[in-house]
Design a protein around this motif. Structure first.
Motif, PDB file in Angstrom:
ATOM      1  N   VAL A 184       0.612  -1.301   0.061  1.00  0.00           N
ATOM      2  CA  VAL A 184      -0.073   0.009  -0.085  1.00  0.00           C
ATOM      3  C   VAL A 184       0.898   1.377   0.056  1.00  0.00           C
ATOM      4  O   VAL A 184       1.854   1.496   0.915  1.00  0.00           O
ATOM      5  CB  VAL A 184      -1.076   0.111   1.031  1.00  0.00           C
ATOM      6  N   ILE A 231      -2.151   1.813  -4.889  1.00  0.00           N
ATOM      7  CA  ILE A 231      -1.391   3.342  -4.622  1.00  0.00           C
ATOM      8  C   ILE A 231      -2.761   4.330  -4.853  1.00  0.00           C
ATOM      9  O   ILE A 231      -3.541   4.029  -5.649  1.00  0.00           O
ATOM     10  CB  ILE A 231      -0.752   3.386  -5.969  1.00  0.00           C
ATOM     11  N   VAL A 232      -2.675   5.160  -3.657  1.00  0.00           N
ATOM     12  CA  VAL A 232      -3.854   5.959  -3.730  1.00  0.00           C
ATOM     13  C   VAL A 232      -3.226   7.446  -3.631  1.00  0.00           C
ATOM     14  O   VAL A 232      -2.221   7.795  -2.876  1.00  0.00           O
ATOM     15  CB  VAL A 232      -4.470   6.051  -2.207  1.00  0.00           C
ATOM     16  N   GLN A 233      -3.582   8.231  -4.578  1.00  0.00           N
ATOM     17  CA  GLN A 233      -3.043   9.612  -4.577  1.00  0.00           C
ATOM     18  C   GLN A 233      -4.336  10.282  -3.654  1.00  0.00           C
ATOM     19  O   GLN A 233      -5.550  10.449  -3.980  1.00  0.00           O
ATOM     20  CB  GLN A 233      -3.452  10.151  -5.887  1.00  0.00           C
ATOM     21  N   ALA A 234      -3.774  10.745  -2.328  1.00  0.00           N
ATOM     22  CA  ALA A 234      -4.635  11.117  -0.985  1.00  0.00           C
ATOM     23  C   ALA A 234      -4.974  12.365  -1.483  1.00  0.00           C
ATOM     24  O   ALA A 234      -4.637  13.267  -2.434  1.00  0.00           O
ATOM     25  CB  ALA A 234      -4.014  11.000   0.005  1.00  0.00           C
ATOM     26  N   LEU A 292      -2.123  14.720   5.179  1.00  0.00           N
ATOM     27  CA  LEU A 292      -2.538  13.926   6.442  1.00  0.00           C
ATOM     28  C   LEU A 292      -3.532  12.682   6.007  1.00  0.00           C
ATOM     29  O   LEU A 292      -3.119  11.550   6.737  1.00  0.00           O
ATOM     30  CB  LEU A 292      -3.702  14.703   7.072  1.00  0.00           C
ATOM     31  N   ALA A 293      -4.034  12.399   4.937  1.00  0.00           N
ATOM     32  CA  ALA A 293      -4.807  11.383   4.465  1.00  0.00           C
ATOM     33  C   ALA A 293      -3.482  10.412   4.109  1.00  0.00           C
ATOM     34  O   ALA A 293      -3.671   8.941   4.371  1.00  0.00           O
ATOM     35  CB  ALA A 293      -5.805  11.665   3.338  1.00  0.00           C
ATOM     36  N   GLY A 324      -2.459   8.692   7.198  1.00  0.00           N
ATOM     37  CA  GLY A 324      -3.518   8.015   7.687  1.00  0.00           C
ATOM     38  C   GLY A 324      -3.738   6.717   7.078  1.00  0.00           C
ATOM     39  O   GLY A 324      -3.787   5.632   7.554  1.00  0.00           O
ATOM     40  N   ILE A 325      -3.556   6.839   5.754  1.00  0.00           N
ATOM     41  CA  ILE A 325      -3.642   5.569   4.896  1.00  0.00           C
ATOM     42  C   ILE A 325      -2.799   4.525   5.225  1.00  0.00           C
ATOM     43  O   ILE A 325      -2.940   3.340   5.357  1.00  0.00           O
ATOM     44  CB  ILE A 325      -3.721   5.881   3.207  1.00  0.00           C
ATOM     45  N   THR A 330      -1.039   4.258   7.802  1.00  0.00           N
ATOM     46  CA  THR A 330      -0.975   3.826   9.153  1.00  0.00           C
ATOM     47  C   THR A 330      -2.208   2.797   9.301  1.00  0.00           C
ATOM     48  O   THR A 330      -1.869   1.874   9.986  1.00  0.00           O
ATOM     49  CB  THR A 330      -1.234   5.130  10.085  1.00  0.00           C
ATOM     50  N   GLY A 331      -3.205   3.115   8.606  1.00  0.00           N
ATOM     51  CA  GLY A 331      -4.497   2.078   8.642  1.00  0.00           C
ATOM     52  C   GLY A 331      -4.063   0.923   8.108  1.00  0.00           C
ATOM     53  O   GLY A 331      -4.409  -0.313   8.391  1.00  0.00           O
ATOM     54  N   ALA A 332      -3.226   1.001   7.117  1.00  0.00           N
ATOM     55  CA  ALA A 332      -2.753  -0.265   6.201  1.00  0.00           C
ATOM     56  C   ALA A 332      -1.761  -0.984   7.276  1.00  0.00           C
ATOM     57  O   ALA A 332      -1.869  -2.256   7.049  1.00  0.00           O
ATOM     58  CB  ALA A 332      -2.204   0.100   4.878  1.00  0.00           C
ATOM     59  N   TRP A 385      -1.511  -1.148  10.113  1.00  0.00           N
ATOM     60  CA  TRP A 385      -2.407  -1.515  11.269  1.00  0.00           C
ATOM     61  C   TRP A 385      -2.904  -2.970  10.922  1.00  0.00           C
ATOM     62  O   TRP A 385      -2.837  -4.076  11.707  1.00  0.00           O
ATOM     63  CB  TRP A 385      -3.434  -0.775  11.749  1.00  0.00           C
ATOM     64  N   ALA A 386      -3.505  -3.002   9.801  1.00  0.00           N
ATOM     65  CA  ALA A 386      -3.904  -4.181   9.027  1.00  0.00           C
ATOM     66  C   ALA A 386      -3.170  -5.194   8.685  1.00  0.00           C
ATOM     67  O   ALA A 386      -3.535  -6.272   8.099  1.00  0.00           O
ATOM     68  CB  ALA A 386      -5.158  -3.895   8.192  1.00  0.00           C
ATOM     69  N   ILE A 437      -0.221  12.435  13.017  1.00  0.00           N
ATOM     70  CA  ILE A 437      -0.718  10.818  12.718  1.00  0.00           C
ATOM     71  C   ILE A 437       0.729  10.104  13.059  1.00  0.00           C
ATOM     72  O   ILE A 437       0.845   9.003  13.463  1.00  0.00           O
ATOM     73  CB  ILE A 437      -1.308  10.579  11.272  1.00  0.00           C
TER      74      ILE A 437
END
Lengths: 615, 359
Positions: A241, A277-280, A284-285, A288-289, A291-293, A295-296, A315
């Motif tokens: 990610v 791949i995310v262009q946020a 911050l996002a 955040g993405i 960190t969420g990834a 975590w999972a 974050i």
């Protein structure tokens, strides 16, 4: 560039007797951005590279898309010194906006290739000047008037090729590579280069002060920018990610990654992507993405620059405190604020090391070479999962966006380290776990991933105070124990991070610490200091923070140590002083912070003025 | 292993049942869906929503092991600790739950993501993330526990406070409220509902519908703050909500694994088909409202705000299903987090090929 003429005798070879200087030249080209001059400059660079001569290219460009002055510097050097040098030997002036300052800044005796339209700006008589009728030459080879603005650059390639005695066969190969898949463009550009070459042959005086002669010092090597190398490292590191927000000078890393992943990371059978791949919407996002990834259970990273680092601060603190893996790549530019977005610095060292509020500290990996960009990216993904914390890679614009030579990269030899993760089977065996309990004495707890099918698997992740079983707690002892363990964890990592590279000389008269892109200027400076100033030096190149034990030993072994940095406040010197209060008085800084890459001269001057021991 | 075995988590273990507790279709009792005891104020609307979430997950038969509970910061965000202790939960930072959930989803899209957030999180500090989450069509049930105030910092107006609603100290809010439902529709969200924490009968089927929806689903629940926003003059007080709630329809949920038993007369009921073959049945009350029309849905939101109506129910459901984020990205079916090394590390020949291109 700089407004005053360079009067300093530079560290360059000069000849007394009209003999040409071989394989030691700095070429600088001034154009406007958006005119396609980058292609021409890359052809010159690649030609020299193909002729086996070590070469580097540095682009100094404006924060703008079209029409502002831009300079490209190519340094070819038989010994491999490709750091920035303050003055050019051969200057190509194509841009009316900057021509007067450009000419004023040249050293006496430099060669100036001047666009005929700019001749009226020539006010000096201490230069070797070649006025080239670029307008006429390009009109002859390029019937389409709309293309001339682009093709004219290839005329100067031909002129420079003649001046440096470059092999026109190699120029042709370089053009073919530059315009691969576009044969019509390649033909047109080759014709332009040949026209420039032929004009120079017919019109310029035969003496050429600087020439390139074939060597074998680039055989097998690659030439690449650091952002591309880092993207490759992320791909080989098993990244799954990636989230980012466009910002110079890190955007090209995300774009290189996007290209590599699209090409090489789709499942062979299904054609589906093994990555996201995310262009946020903002940085911050992006964090955040990540960190969420993390975590999972994904291997996740982001890339940004100083302003993005500022936005990520909160974050990153969460990920540090809740102990979630994340990789943050900082391709540093010049700050504060918008600063100089297209210039280089090492100005985020302090803010990244301590990023976020409260007591926070993060491992930083500091690459200096293409190979380290590639390797540290892989290693950072391992370390983040092993340490369950954000790990930073501190690159900079010079490394990230400029062209460097390297040995080809080797495939990874070690399996990926996924860190301490308990499965349902582990939990059956153990009967349960406490998320933040230091069962192994390294400060690192064991974690479970969401989706683990076991009644003992779940825990509640929070940035709020918690005990070692992850239960919300405001008890003073729980808070303090947790912070102490986090310190042990980060401190304990110091000898598992990339270790310093130490080079010594006999009877050293000065000791230097450097990191990142300062390395090439320091290496050259040490050579100059030793050979021209009888000042041998010891040198430690820091490759990570917190510093390894050997850094302390190095400082302790020298009565004074100067940390060479590309920031105003000697940030890493301050970090080392805080790390070793007993050694603090020995630690000083040699700093450089005008937005240009560090040059050897600055280091030499720094050492001679304050850094060397009494003889 | 069954979740309800005595070996389960402490929260589950304390029920020595005389007669066996009812189980859901995966054989679990309600106890497997419980969480830690709430620390919110007595009578808080959020606790009621927590209970309805537990009921919805239990009745849907979703395994707690498959659920990821996400939240931001605030009273509402604390509630993810108060249900389903057997699920992993992530109580992150203020306003960023949508972003963090996006990452968690990309890492493991087999997880059922539920986010419980407040009006401060959603409509102020995290508004951007909320909107972009919806643009991406992240499969998530996003519950807004909307009370019009910042409770945890003692009663400041939030951005959803209505114009003219009074503060506990008496002054009126003059600023335009942010309508999360209208914004959600604008951002392409295909399942948008508004409800009231006190309307258990409506909230449970709306939550089930959101769980069955499979894309971004927003459930904006007016949830009175009994401590800081329950006074006369507040438009989000318990009294105001009770007296003014005006349901658009009566909502029933029929899961895909149960037959439709009720028999509705022609023209009295709208059936909403959900992607997993479940259905929401919307029985007509006084309003003649079809939530499948995007323009009408927006018009309804604006009219409700202009006329200060507290309209509840399914405000919008798109008759056309858009692609989820994973579908847009063409992701492999397995969670990215669990892909083995050989699937995420290209072969050495690939590296050699890349190196050749840079020679």
């Amino acid at each position: 560039m700089t407004a005053s003429p360079s009067t300093q005798p530079a560290f360059r070879n000069t000849t007394q007797d009209n003999e040409p200087v071989i394989n030691d030249v700095v070429i600088q080209v001034a154009t406007s951005n958006g005119t396609g001059s980058q292609s021409a400059n890359l052809v010159l660079l690649r030609t020299i590279f193909q002729m086996g001569v070590p070469v580097g290219g540095k682009n100094m460009f404006p924060s703008n898309i079209q029409g502002l002055p831009t300079w490209f510097t190519i340094r070819a050097n038989a010994q491999g010194w490709t750091a920035r040098r303050r003055d050019a030997d051969l200057f190509v002036a194509m841009n009316v906006e900057s021509v007067e300052e450009d000419i004023a800044a040249l050293r006496p005796g430099a060669t100036l290739v001047l666009h005929a339209d700019l001749e009226k700006h020539l006010t000096r008589d201490d230069l070797i000047v070649h006025v080239v009728p670029f307008g006429r030459l390009v009109a002859e080879v390029c019937p389409d008037a709309r293309l001339r603005r682009l093709v004219v650059n290839m005329i100067y390639v031909g002129v420079v090729a003649w001046l440096l005695e470059l092999d026109m066969e190699e120029v042709g190969r370089a053009i073919a590579k530059q315009f691969s898949g576009k044969p019509k463009a390649a033909d047109l550009n080759l014709a332009a280069a040949r026209a420039g070459h032929a004009w120079a042959e017919a019109n310029l005086p035969p003496h050429r002060p600087f020439v390139i002669r074939r060597m074998d010092r680039t055989a097998g090597k690659i030439i690449m920018d650091g952002n591309t190398a880092m993207a490759l490292g992320l791909m080989y590191g098993g990244l799954t990610v990636f989230a980012w927000y466009p910002i110079t000078p890190s955007s090209s890393l995300a774009e290189a990654l996007t290209d590599f992943m699209a090409k090489y990371r789709h499942d062979a059978e299904t054609g589906k992507a093994t990555y996201a791949i995310v262009q946020a919407e903002d940085e911050l996002a992006a964090i955040g993405i990540v960190t969420g990834a993390g975590w999972a259970g994904a291997r996740a990273a982001t890339a940004t620059s100083g302003p993005g680092i500022s936005l990520m601060a909160e974050i990153v603190g969460l990920a540090h405190f809740a102990e979630i893996p994340a990789v943050v790549i900082d391709v540093q530019r010049v700050g504060p604020s918008t600063g100089l977005p297209t210039r280089t610095s090492q100005g985020d060292m302090m803010s990244a090391y301590y990023l976020s509020h409260g007591d926070t500290r993060h491992p930083l990996l500091i690459p200096a070479t293409l190979a380290e960009c590639y390797e540290f990216a892989m290693q950072a993904l391992d370390l983040a999962e092993r340490l369950q914390t954000p790990v930073f890679i501190m690159s900079d614009l010079d490394l990230g966006m400029n062209l460097w030579m390297s040995e080809p990269f080797a495939p990874p030899t070690r399996p990926m380290d996924r860190g301490k993760v308990l499965t349902a089977q582990d939990l059956d065996r153990l009967g349960g776990f406490a998320r933040y309990r230091d069962v192994d004495g390294d400060g690192i707890g064991w974690r479970t991933l969401p989706g683990t099918r076991h009644p003992k698997a779940a825990y509640f992740t929070q940035g709020a105070g918690h005990d070692d079983a992850a239960k919300r707690s405001e008890k003073p002892a729980d808070w303090q124990n947790n912070l102490d363990r986090l310190r042990r964890k980060i401190d304990g990592a110091r000898n598992n991070l990339p270790q310093p590279a130490i080079q010594t000389m006999d009877n050293p008269r000065a000791a230097l610490i450097g990191y990142g892109t300062s390395d090439e200027a320091i290496a050259e400076a040490r050579h100059i200091l030793a050979t021209q100033h009888a000042t041998p030096t010891d040198y430690l190149r820091l490759r990570a923070l917190p510093p390894a034990d050997s850094v302390r030993e190095f400082i302790a072994a020298h009565s004074r140590v100067f940390v060479v940095e590309q920031n105003r406040d000697a940030q890493v010197a301050a970090i080392l002083q805080a790390e070793y209060p007993d050694l603090a008085p020995r630690i000083g800084g040699i700093v450089h912070y005008n937005g240009l890459p560090l040059d050897a001269h600055t280091v030499v001057e720094g050492v001679l003025s304050k850094g060397s021991y009494a003889p | 292993m069954s979740i309800s075995e005595p070996a389960g988590a402490p929260a589950v273990a304390a029920a020595p049942a005389a007669k066996p507790a009812p189980t859901n279709r995966i054989g679990e009792t309600m106890a497997a869906y419980k969480g830690a005891a709430s620390t919110l104020c007595a009578g808080c609307g959020h606790d009621s929503i927590t209970s309805q979430l537990i009921k919805a997950f239990f009745e849907m038969g979703i395994s707690p092991y498959d659920v990821a509970k996400m939240s931001g910061i605030g009273c509402s965000s604390k509630t993810t600790a108060y249900f389903m202790s057997l699920s992993h939960g992530f109580n992150g930072v203020h306003g960023r739950a949508a972003a963090i959930a996006t990452g968690s989803y990309l890492a493991n899209r087999r997880l059922v993501h539920v986010c419980v957030s407040g009006d401060g999180d959603t409509a102020s500090i995290g508004l951007g993330h909320f909107l972009h989450m919806l643009r991406r069509n992240l499969p998530i049930v996003y519950v807004i526990e909307n009370n019009g105030v910042y409770g945890l910092t003692k009663g400041q107006f939030s951005a959803t406070a209505d114009k003219g609603s009074t503060h506990k100290k008496g002054f009126e809010n003059e600023q335009t409220p942010i309508d999360c439902c209208a914004l959600a529709i604008e951002m392409g969200c295909e399942y948008v509902a508004r409800s009231f924490s006190g309307d258990v009968k409506q909230l449970v089927p709306l939550l089930k519908g959101a769980l069955a929806h499979g894309g971004s689903a927003v459930v904006d629940v007016v949830s009175p703050c009994v401590t800081f926003n329950n006074h006369e003059g507040s438009t989000k007080s318990l009294k105001f909500a009770r007296e003014n709630e005006d349901p658009l329809h009566e909502v029933g949920f029929v899961p895909y694994y149960e037959p439709i038993t009720a028999d509705y007369a022609e023209g009295t009921t709208i059936t909403i088909d959900l992607p997993d073959q479940s259905k929401l049945l919307l029985r007509k009350l006084e309003h003649d409202y079809d939530p499948r029309d995007k323009i009408r849905a927006l018009e309804l939101c604006h009219r409700a705000q202009e006329e200060r109506l507290f309209l509840t129910g399914l405000i919008y459901h798109s008759p056309v299903r858009g692609r989820t984020l994973a579908e847009q990205m063409n992701l492999v079916d397995e969670p990215l987090a669990h892909l083995p090394e050989e699937r995420v590390r290209p072969a050495a020949e690939v590296l050699a090929e890349v190196m050749e291109a840079y020679r």
